[in-house]
Design a protein around this motif. Structure first.
Motif, short mmCIF file in Angstrom:
data_model
loop_
_atom_site.label_atom_id
_atom_site.label_comp_id
_atom_site.label_asym_id
_atom_site.label_seq_id
_atom_site.Cartn_x
_atom_site.Cartn_y
_atom_site.Cartn_z
N TRP A 1 44.11 36.28 36.98
CA TRP A 1 44.80 37.50 36.57
C TRP A 1 45.05 37.52 35.07
CZ3 TRP A 1 49.89 37.85 34.60
CH2 TRP A 1 50.36 39.16 34.44
N THR B 1 46.23 38.39 45.28
CA THR B 1 46.51 37.72 44.01
C THR B 1 48.01 37.60 43.77
OG1 THR B 1 44.46 38.67 43.10
CG2 THR B 1 46.05 37.77 41.53
N LEU B 2 48.73 38.68 44.02
CA LEU B 2 50.18 38.70 43.81
C LEU B 2 50.88 37.70 44.73
CD1 LEU B 2 52.54 40.14 42.37
CD2 LEU B 2 52.54 41.80 44.24
N ASN B 3 50.48 37.65 45.98
CA ASN B 3 51.08 36.73 46.93
C ASN B 3 50.81 35.28 46.55
OD1 ASN B 3 52.35 35.82 49.32
ND2 ASN B 3 50.40 35.76 50.39
N MET C 1 53.26 41.42 37.00
CA MET C 1 51.90 41.69 37.47
C MET C 1 51.73 43.15 37.90
SD MET C 1 51.05 38.16 39.56
CE MET C 1 49.31 38.55 39.80
N THR C 2 52.68 43.67 38.66
CA THR C 2 52.54 45.03 39.17
C THR C 2 52.70 46.07 38.06
OG1 THR C 2 54.87 44.88 39.86
CG2 THR C 2 53.19 44.57 41.56
N GLN D 1 44.58 42.92 45.07
CA GLN D 1 45.76 42.76 44.22
C GLN D 1 46.89 42.08 44.98
OE1 GLN D 1 46.31 46.87 43.09
NE2 GLN D 1 45.40 46.56 41.06
N THR E 1 56.38 39.17 40.00
CA THR E 1 55.94 40.39 40.69
C THR E 1 56.06 41.60 39.77
OG1 THR E 1 56.54 39.57 42.88
CG2 THR E 1 56.47 41.96 42.60
#
Length: 357
Positions: free
Chosen positions: A334, A86-88, A112-113, A83, A109
């Motif tokens: 995602w 993917t987020l980065n 997604m989180t 995760q 951010t």
């Protein structure tokens, strides 16, 4: 609507400026250093790259991305490394396309989180902690670069050497004060009182509301203290590994283009490159970073113009350009998974509704 179109116009202008700076990089290098270089010569340097070198750079780049996931998972407990990767990637793509792209990255951010089930407060703390840790280490890099050059004996005379050591020590001391204020209650209180005292010396019209600085520092410290107390080692080791691997990419770029000036100089060049990425006039300092790196390599370290310019562009590719398609791929994956999850949830609800009816 006006603000929206203004942001679009500024983004387009910023991207156009970044492209123009890269296109006219040979002219910029000639203006800054007097050295002549052409795109034909730069292209010849790219043509000399072997597949072994490209493979090594790819491995180092992927390893640096994985190393940074330890920073992210330390700042947001419960976040998996996949995760985080993917987020980065998605956040970097957004930041690299927009001037002041950090705000858009923060919004992404949160989206997604929250989709992964995290509450707002941990996400805010995560954003604060990663932002602080990135800033502290980026601030330390010039001190590391100066110290590397001094240790290697690159100072021109004792006066310059002494000034360099004083500058490096001052930077480290300032970072240490900020870190102590984030970690210890007593240090935060002392720093708050010192800031209040300095603010009282300013003209009344320039002073913020009473104790505003202390309150802001206290709020920041309270939000980040728990994570920093428990995860400071993971945060620090992750950042060190990430920066070391990126510096290794820089060294590979320099060696591959026959413009490697030595280990101390490479660290200094890398430190400058990371500082120049903070220039917000273009996304992630694109174009500005390449010009600054090439100028330092040619003007200060006597490297050939074609190799130094090619190395700067090549390093920009691994730390900026490639992150855009990589991030788009991660964001697309995602989004696709989110759609499937939503469809699966809706499918599970439909039979239940039919049975109730």
């Amino acid at each position: 609507m006006n603000n929206k179109w203004l942001r679009v116009a500024l983004s387009a202008l910023s991207l156009a400026l970044a492209v123009a700076l890269v296109v006219y990089l040979p002219w910029i290098v000639h203006t800054l250093t007097g050295a002549k270089v052409s795109w034909h010569e730069i292209g010849r340097e790219f043509g000399r790259l072997s597949w072994h070198t490209v493979l090594l750079m790819t491995v180092l780049w992927l390893a640096s991305l994985w190393a940074y996931t330890f920073v992210m998972t330390s700042a947001l407990p419960g976040l998996s490394h996949l995760q985080a990767l993917t987020l980065n990637a998605a956040g970097s793509a957004v930041s690299n396309l927009l001037p002041f792209g950090g705000a858009a990255g923060v919004a992404l951010t949160f989206g997604m989180t929250r989709g992964w089930g995290f509450a707002n407060r941990p996400i805010v703390v995560y954003t604060l902690v990663t932002g602080i840790w990135n800033s502290l280490f980026r601030f330390l890099l010039p001190a590391v670069g100066i110290a590397g050059l001094l240790i290697a004996g690159k100072a021109t005379n004792p006066t310059v050497a002494n000034a360099g050591w004083v500058g490096a020590a001052s930077i480290v001391g300032l970072v240490a004060v900020v870190a102590a204020a984030l970690y210890w209650d007593r240090a935060a209180a002392v720093l708050s009182r010192a800031l209040d005292g300095l603010l009282r010396l300013a003209p009344r019209r320039f002073r913020p509301a009473e104790h505003a600085a202390s309150a802001a520092i206290d709020r920041l410290r309270r939000d980040t203290a728990e994570i920093i107390h428990r995860k400071w080692l993971g945060l620090s080791l992750g950042m060190i590994a990430f920066l070391a691997l990126q510096c290794a990419i820089m060294a590979c770029c320099l060696v591959a283009t026959d413009s490697y000036p030595g280990p101390a100089e490479t660290i200094a060049v890398f430190a400058l490159s990371r500082v120049l990425t903070s220039a917000v006039i273009t996304p992630s300092g694109a174009g500005i970073m390449e010009g600054g790196v090439a100028a330092l390599l040619i003007g200060a370290f006597g490297q050939p113009a074609s190799g130094a310019t090619a190395a700067a562009i090549l390093f920009g590719f691994w730390t900026y350009t490639i992150e855009i398609p990589w991030g788009a791929l991660a964001l697309g994956a995602w989004s696709l998974l989110r759609r499937r999850e939503n469809r699966s949830t809706e499918d599970r609800r439909t039979p239940a509704r039919a049975q109730t009816t």
